[in-house]
Write a protein that holds these residues in place. Structure first.
Motif: not given
Length: 307
Positions: A265, A269, A272, A295
């Protein structure tokens, strides 16, 4: 034989010869099945396909079903070992020998480690297990007493290998997706591998995920064998011990799986994040020591306030 008169001494020898030929046919069929490793027409054979009708009818319904499940477990192990071998042949070897390289040489070893991890260790354990199962099958077919001893030994020995392999799967899947999104040569390579005869139209992620459902399959098959096992049979006590080891793997690998998912994850992140020109900030999200604590959604309040 039919034309031999009753009392003729040849009748005994003819009967022995017929039985010997029949046994040879059974051995040849079994060897053909084992050698094929699940490929070709023999890959569709089931227990009843290579057992004479009179032998099948001499067994109780429960025992015939028990033998069918044992056969299915061995057959499944053959397919599993072949798939582990194909990981090395279709993917790892092909990536290493690619010319021009599918993945830049400086990143190739890291990619192979992240994606395929210790699959070769799993292959070694299961190749040994399969050899033991084949030995028992050759000695005892068509009525195998038990396969629990080699299963118990294998479960003890492959435990550590699975404890390492299973938690790595989220990382492996991410590496594949990320490489496919950013490397057209790799995407083309994966698409070509799917069309490989031994790939059975499965992609790379299907192959590297293969060990995880195999453990679940053991649970189902061993429970099925136990359900059809007579009350006084040694498997009634032995099979639950094997099941306990295999089932514990799922629980004990869960923390590692969750940790790997959190790491993935963070990587997502990082990929992105979008910055304005000349405002890029290194948030150190790829640092191995970073972990995701929480999160959730973060809303930015516009200058005019929320409407």
């Amino acid at each position: 034989m039919k034309e031999t008169t009753e009392g003729n001494p040849d009748a005994y020898y003819l009967a022995e010869a017929i039985e010997a030929i029949r046994n040879l046919q059974n051995v040849a069929q079994l060897r053909t099945f084992q050698t094929a490793m699940g490929e070709g027409p023999t890959g569709k054979w089931e227990w009843h396909d290579i057992v004479a009708k009179d032998v099948r009818e001499s067994l109780s319904k429960a025992e015939a079903k028990r033998q069918s499940i044992i056969f299915e477990l061995i057959k499944g192990e053959m397919a599993y070992v072949r798939d582990l071998e194909n990981i090395g042949l279709i993917y790892v070897q092909a990536l290493r020998e690619g010319d021009p390289p599918v993945i830049p040489r400086e990143r190739l070893n890291g990619f192979i480690t992240d994606v395929f991890h210790n699959f070769s260790e799993l292959h070694s354990h299961h190749r040994k297990l399969l050899d033991q199962l084949h030995d028992i099958q050759r000695d005892e077919h068509p009525r195998i007493k038990s396969i629990t001893a080699p299963m118990f030994d294998a479960a003890l020995n492959f435990r550590d290998a699975y404890m390492e392999y299973i938690p790595n799967y989220p990382i492996a899947a991410y590496r594949i997706d990320d490489e496919m999104a950013n490397n057209i040569y790799f995407k083309t390579f994966v698409d070509q591998c799917i069309r490989h005869l031994d790939a059975h139209c499965l992609d790379m992620k299907n192959f590297i995920n293969r060990p995880i459902p195999r453990l679940l399959r053991y649970e189902l098959l061993l429970k099925g064998i136990m359900d059809e096992t007579p009350a006084n049979h040694e498997d009634r006590e032995a099979i639950p011990q094997v099941l306990e080891i295999i089932m514990s793997l799922g629980k004990e690998t869960e923390p590692g799986v969750q940790s790997a998912k959190q790491k993935v994850q963070l990587w997502c992140y990082n990929s992105n994040l979008q910055f304005k020109p000349n405002e890029s900030v290194d948030m150190d999200l790829l640092n191995e020591n970073r972990s995701l604590i929480h999160a959730g959604k973060l809303l930015r309040q516009p200058d005019a306030g929320f409407e």
